[in-house]
Design an enzyme around this catalytic site. Structure first.
Site, PDB file in Angstrom:
ATOM      1  N   ALA A  85       0.868  -1.187   0.000  1.00  0.00           N
ATOM      2  CA  ALA A  85       0.000   0.000   0.000  1.00  0.00           C
ATOM      3  C   ALA A  85       0.899   1.231   0.000  1.00  0.00           C
ATOM      4  CB  ALA A  85      -0.904   0.007   1.226  1.00  0.00           C
ATOM      5  N   GLY A  98      -0.052   3.616  -6.430  1.00  0.00           N
ATOM      6  CA  GLY A  98       1.193   4.298  -6.786  1.00  0.00           C
ATOM      7  C   GLY A  98       1.835   3.678  -8.024  1.00  0.00           C
ATOM      8  N   GLY A  99       1.643   2.374  -8.175  1.00  0.00           N
ATOM      9  CA  GLY A  99       2.179   1.684  -9.350  1.00  0.00           C
ATOM     10  C   GLY A  99       1.177   1.637 -10.496  1.00  0.00           C
ATOM     11  N   GLU A 105      -5.960  -4.564  -8.808  1.00  0.00           N
ATOM     12  CA  GLU A 105      -5.743  -4.857  -7.380  1.00  0.00           C
ATOM     13  C   GLU A 105      -7.077  -4.913  -6.637  1.00  0.00           C
ATOM     14  OE1 GLU A 105      -1.306  -2.874  -6.881  1.00  0.00           O
ATOM     15  OE2 GLU A 105      -3.046  -1.683  -6.349  1.00  0.00           O
TER      16      GLU A 105
END
Ligand code: 5RP
Length: 220
Positions: A85, A98-99, A105
């Site tokens: 996270a 962030g990715g 997810e």
């Protein structure tokens, strides 16, 4: 010698292996901490049936280790999902994405009985929002959604040169102080053109494995 952030990520990835039941299909997240988990999973690959990946990048890493990657449609419900996270609170609410893998997810997490969040201690916060909130958006809705996000008090910035695995764009929303994550997650879901927002609050983590210099702490 002082532990590095990577040492802490590796430690939580190792601890997460204890949550993987024998002979199961594991849900696998995305990012540097999830990568450490994939590397640990490789060591017990003979004990699992395979994995469902939350991104093309994780699928590639899993396959590189000789772990079979199944589609979620073929796998059905999963016993466990392990992922990192960008921020997490003691209430197990998270900011993720962030990715840029937030949509897959959220889908794999939703289809999993248990969400095991693996983080180094820097990710634990009192209030979410210092990390810009990622929102995956259908490209034609980008400007409209950006205007709506300004009305909600945020400062959206297009993630330049980035396309998600689903062919969409990401708006990173700065300067939000997220006092009610469940409510904001629901509000953002209502905006036409939002595919997924990076708040994982309605379905938060079940277990947090937090890497600290004193060892891995388990929060439930
Ligand atoms: C990717 C994510 C990651 O879980 C999040 O960005 C944390 O990554 P890292 O483990 O590299 O700090 O949500 O979309």
């Amino acid at each position: 010698m002082a532990l590095t952030q990577d040492d802490l990520k590796r430690a939580v990835a190792q601890a997460a292996i204890a949550y993987v039941p024998a002979d199961c299909i594991v849900g696998v997240g995305t990012g540097s901490t999830a990568n450490f988990f994939i590397d640990e999973l490789a060591k017990i690959k003979h004990k699992i049936r395979g994995a469902v990946a939350s991104s093309e990048a994780s699928a590639k890493r899993l396959q590189g280790h000789g772990i079979e990657v199944l589609s979620l449609n073929d796998a059905g419900d999963l016993p466990v999902y392990v992922d990192g996270a960008d921020e997490i609170t003691r209430h197990m609410h998270m900011v993720k994405g962030g990715g840029g893998a937030l949509t897959r997810e959220k889908i794999v997490a939703a289809a999993s009985k248990k969400f095991i969040c693996v983080c180094d201690a820097s990710k634990l916060v009192d209030v979410l929002g210092k990390f810009p909130l990622p929102i995956e958006v259908i490209p034609m809705a980008r400007s409209y959604i950006a205007r709506e996000l300004v009305k909600l008090g945020g400062q959206p910035k297009l993630r330049e040169g980035f396309t998600t695995d689903n062919g969409n764009v990401i708006l990173d929303v700065h300067n939000l102080q997220i006092m009610n994550p469940v409510e904001l997650e629901t509000t953002l879901n209502q905006l036409a053109g939002v595919v997924t927002n990076g708040l994982f609050a309605r379905r938060g983590a079940d277990v947090l494995l937090l890497g600290t210099p004193e060892g891995v702490k388990t929060l439930t």
